[in-house]
Design a protein around this motif. Structure first.
Motif, PDB file in Angstrom:
ATOM      1  N   UNK A 174       0.839  -1.204   0.000  1.00 54.66           N
ATOM      2  CA  UNK A 174       0.000   0.000   0.000  1.00 54.66           C
ATOM      3  C   UNK A 174       0.873   1.253   0.000  1.00 54.66           C
ATOM      4  N   UNK A 175       1.903   1.261   0.833  1.00 57.35           N
ATOM      5  CA  UNK A 175       2.807   2.410   0.922  1.00 57.35           C
ATOM      6  C   UNK A 175       3.526   2.671  -0.398  1.00 57.35           C
ATOM      7  N   UNK A 176       4.000   1.599  -1.030  1.00 58.99           N
ATOM      8  CA  UNK A 176       4.716   1.746  -2.308  1.00 58.99           C
ATOM      9  C   UNK A 176       3.786   2.274  -3.402  1.00 58.99           C
ATOM     10  N   UNK A 177       2.558   1.758  -3.429  1.00 59.75           N
ATOM     11  CA  UNK A 177       1.591   2.217  -4.425  1.00 59.75           C
ATOM     12  C   UNK A 177       1.265   3.699  -4.221  1.00 59.75           C
ATOM     13  N   UNK A 178       1.149   4.090  -2.971  1.00 60.08           N
ATOM     14  CA  UNK A 178       0.860   5.486  -2.627  1.00 60.08           C
ATOM     15  C   UNK A 178       1.967   6.415  -3.130  1.00 60.08           C
ATOM     16  N   UNK A 179       3.218   5.995  -2.948  1.00 57.64           N
ATOM     17  CA  UNK A 179       4.373   6.798  -3.403  1.00 57.64           C
ATOM     18  C   UNK A 179       4.361   7.004  -4.915  1.00 57.64           C
ATOM     19  N   UNK A 180       3.860   5.999  -5.633  1.00 55.03           N
ATOM     20  CA  UNK A 180       3.877   6.042  -7.100  1.00 55.03           C
ATOM     21  C   UNK A 180       2.542   6.462  -7.703  1.00 55.03           C
ATOM     22  N   UNK A 181       1.600   6.873  -6.827  1.00 53.53           N
ATOM     23  CA  UNK A 181       0.251   7.276  -7.287  1.00 53.53           C
ATOM     24  C   UNK A 181      -0.468   6.161  -8.052  1.00 53.53           C
ATOM     25  N   UNK A 182      -0.239   4.926  -7.622  1.00 53.08           N
ATOM     26  CA  UNK A 182      -0.944   3.785  -8.205  1.00 53.08           C
ATOM     27  C   UNK A 182      -2.186   3.537  -7.357  1.00 53.08           C
ATOM     28  N   UNK A 183      -3.386   3.607  -7.938  1.00 50.59           N
ATOM     29  CA  UNK A 183      -4.608   3.403  -7.140  1.00 50.59           C
ATOM     30  C   UNK A 183      -4.689   2.012  -6.528  1.00 50.59           C
ATOM     31  N   UNK A 184      -5.206   1.971  -5.296  1.00 51.71           N
ATOM     32  CA  UNK A 184      -5.334   0.702  -4.572  1.00 51.71           C
ATOM     33  C   UNK A 184      -6.805   0.385  -4.306  1.00 51.71           C
ATOM     34  N   UNK A 185      -7.207  -0.809  -4.707  1.00 50.69           N
ATOM     35  CA  UNK A 185      -8.540  -1.353  -4.431  1.00 50.69           C
ATOM     36  C   UNK A 185      -8.311  -2.436  -3.381  1.00 50.69           C
ATOM     37  N   UNK A 186      -9.122  -2.477  -2.346  1.00 52.62           N
ATOM     38  CA  UNK A 186      -8.842  -3.459  -1.297  1.00 52.62           C
ATOM     39  C   UNK A 186     -10.051  -3.854  -0.473  1.00 52.62           C
ATOM     40  N   UNK A 187     -10.042  -5.123  -0.029  1.00 52.75           N
ATOM     41  CA  UNK A 187     -10.992  -5.570   0.980  1.00 52.75           C
ATOM     42  C   UNK A 187     -10.459  -5.045   2.308  1.00 52.75           C
ATOM     43  N   UNK A 188     -11.280  -4.301   3.030  1.00 54.51           N
ATOM     44  CA  UNK A 188     -10.830  -3.668   4.276  1.00 54.51           C
ATOM     45  C   UNK A 188     -11.708  -4.122   5.437  1.00 54.51           C
ATOM     46  N   UNK A 189     -11.099  -4.746   6.430  1.00 55.45           N
ATOM     47  CA  UNK A 189     -11.829  -5.242   7.601  1.00 55.45           C
ATOM     48  C   UNK A 189     -11.898  -4.153   8.679  1.00 55.45           C
ATOM     49  N   UNK A 190     -12.612  -4.438   9.761  1.00 53.41           N
ATOM     50  CA  UNK A 190     -12.839  -3.415  10.799  1.00 53.41           C
ATOM     51  C   UNK A 190     -11.596  -3.053  11.608  1.00 53.41           C
ATOM     52  N   UNK A 191     -10.511  -3.815  11.448  1.00 56.55           N
ATOM     53  CA  UNK A 191      -9.271  -3.498  12.170  1.00 56.55           C
ATOM     54  C   UNK A 191      -8.282  -2.707  11.305  1.00 56.55           C
ATOM     55  N   UNK A 192      -8.715  -2.289  10.113  1.00 55.21           N
ATOM     56  CA  UNK A 192      -7.816  -1.600   9.173  1.00 55.21           C
ATOM     57  C   UNK A 192      -8.201  -0.147   8.956  1.00 55.21           C
ATOM     58  N   UNK A 193      -7.303   0.596   8.321  1.00 56.67           N
ATOM     59  CA  UNK A 193      -7.542   2.011   8.020  1.00 56.67           C
ATOM     60  C   UNK A 193      -7.971   2.148   6.553  1.00 56.67           C
ATOM     61  N   UNK A 194      -9.233   2.455   6.302  1.00 56.70           N
ATOM     62  CA  UNK A 194      -9.718   2.547   4.919  1.00 56.70           C
ATOM     63  C   UNK A 194      -9.219   3.780   4.178  1.00 56.70           C
ATOM     64  N   UNK A 195      -8.699   4.750   4.916  1.00 58.12           N
ATOM     65  CA  UNK A 195      -8.246   5.994   4.284  1.00 58.12           C
ATOM     66  C   UNK A 195      -6.910   5.827   3.565  1.00 58.12           C
TER      67      UNK A 195
END
Length: 253
Positions: A174-195
């Motif tokens: 996720x961090x690497x994709x963010x650095x490169x402006x690559x969009x991330x699609x993800x299944x996000x559970x209640x213990x994760x940060x959706x932002x």
């Protein structure tokens, strides 16, 4: 158009089961319906809405001819991710995420080239003439590289997007994709940060049934996008042929 998942199907697959309330991430509040016996229950109406939004965006990416990289290293997600990504001819990572897989892609490409060279060597007659110890070393090296990079052997440029199961576990990706402006699609559970992702899909990311129903739906959406791309190309080729035929007819006339 890919058939929509129903609320009932998500319910039967256990997509609504979150984590224990004490393990929650407060940023998931808007996606939580209620608390039941110390467990957060995900709002499946929000899941359906997010799934629609993600599906629309993914289809457009695929229709433009770009690749989606699937990422899931947890045991219960590996097989379904491998099957769907292989079927769709998309890159995937189901073993350890190598740091720099995106941000240092040039180095990863060197490793892919090395794997290709080893495969070529093993098909060559010279390989059989090597000492037994040397053959064993080469075979082990190939197995190691295949395990880590087998899902991305055909990737010659960065993917257009990532589809991730469990953003907390795959935080480096996720961090690497963010650095490169690559969009991330993800299944996000209640213990994760959706932002941290562009297209969060609130869902139980621990149960096989839950993962399977979401991934298979995404697979159908991508398959549809690929089919539309093929039709677009055929239409362009057809128009080109018609234009050339018209020019020939005009010249003859």
């Amino acid at each position: 158009m890919a058939q929509k998942i129903t609320y009932q199907e998500l319910l039967e697959a256990g997509v609504h089961f979150g984590h224990l309330t004490r393990k929650w991430n407060p940023k998931m509040a808007e996606y939580i319906f209620m608390e039941n016996n110390g467990i957060h229950i995900i709002d499946l109406n929000k899941t359906l809405s997010c799934l629609d939004e993600a599906s629309f965006a993914l289809k457009n990416i695929v229709r433009s001819g770009r690749k989606i990289m699937f990422v899931a290293t947890k045991k219960q997600a590996k097989d379904i991710i491998t099957d769907e990504a292989t079927r769709l001819n998309m890159p995937f990572v189901t073993e350890r995420w190598l740091g720099g897989m995106l941000t240092n892609f040039a180095t990863i490409r060197k490793s892919l080239k090395k794997l290709s060279q080893i495969e070529k060597l093993m098909k060559d007659e010279a390989f059989t003439n090597l000492a037994k110890r040397e053959r064993l070393m080469v075979t082990r090296e190939k197995a190691k590289l295949e395990k880590l990079l087998g899902g991305i052997t055909d990737l010659n440029r960065l993917p257009a997007a990532l589809f991730i199961i469990d953003v907390k576990r795959e935080h480096i990706a996720v961090t690497e994709a963010l650095k490169l402006n690559i969009p991330v699609f993800a299944m996000v559970d209640t213990n994760s940060d959706p932002t941290t992702v562009d297209f969060p899909i609130p869902a139980n990311d621990d149960a096989f049934k839950s993962i399977s129903i979401i991934v298979k739906h995404i697979g159908k959406v991508i398959e549809e996008g690929l089919a539309e791309r093929k039709k677009d190309k055929e239409d362009v080729a057809s128009k080109k042929d018609e234009e050339e035929k018209r020019k020939v007819d005009e010249t003859v006339a």
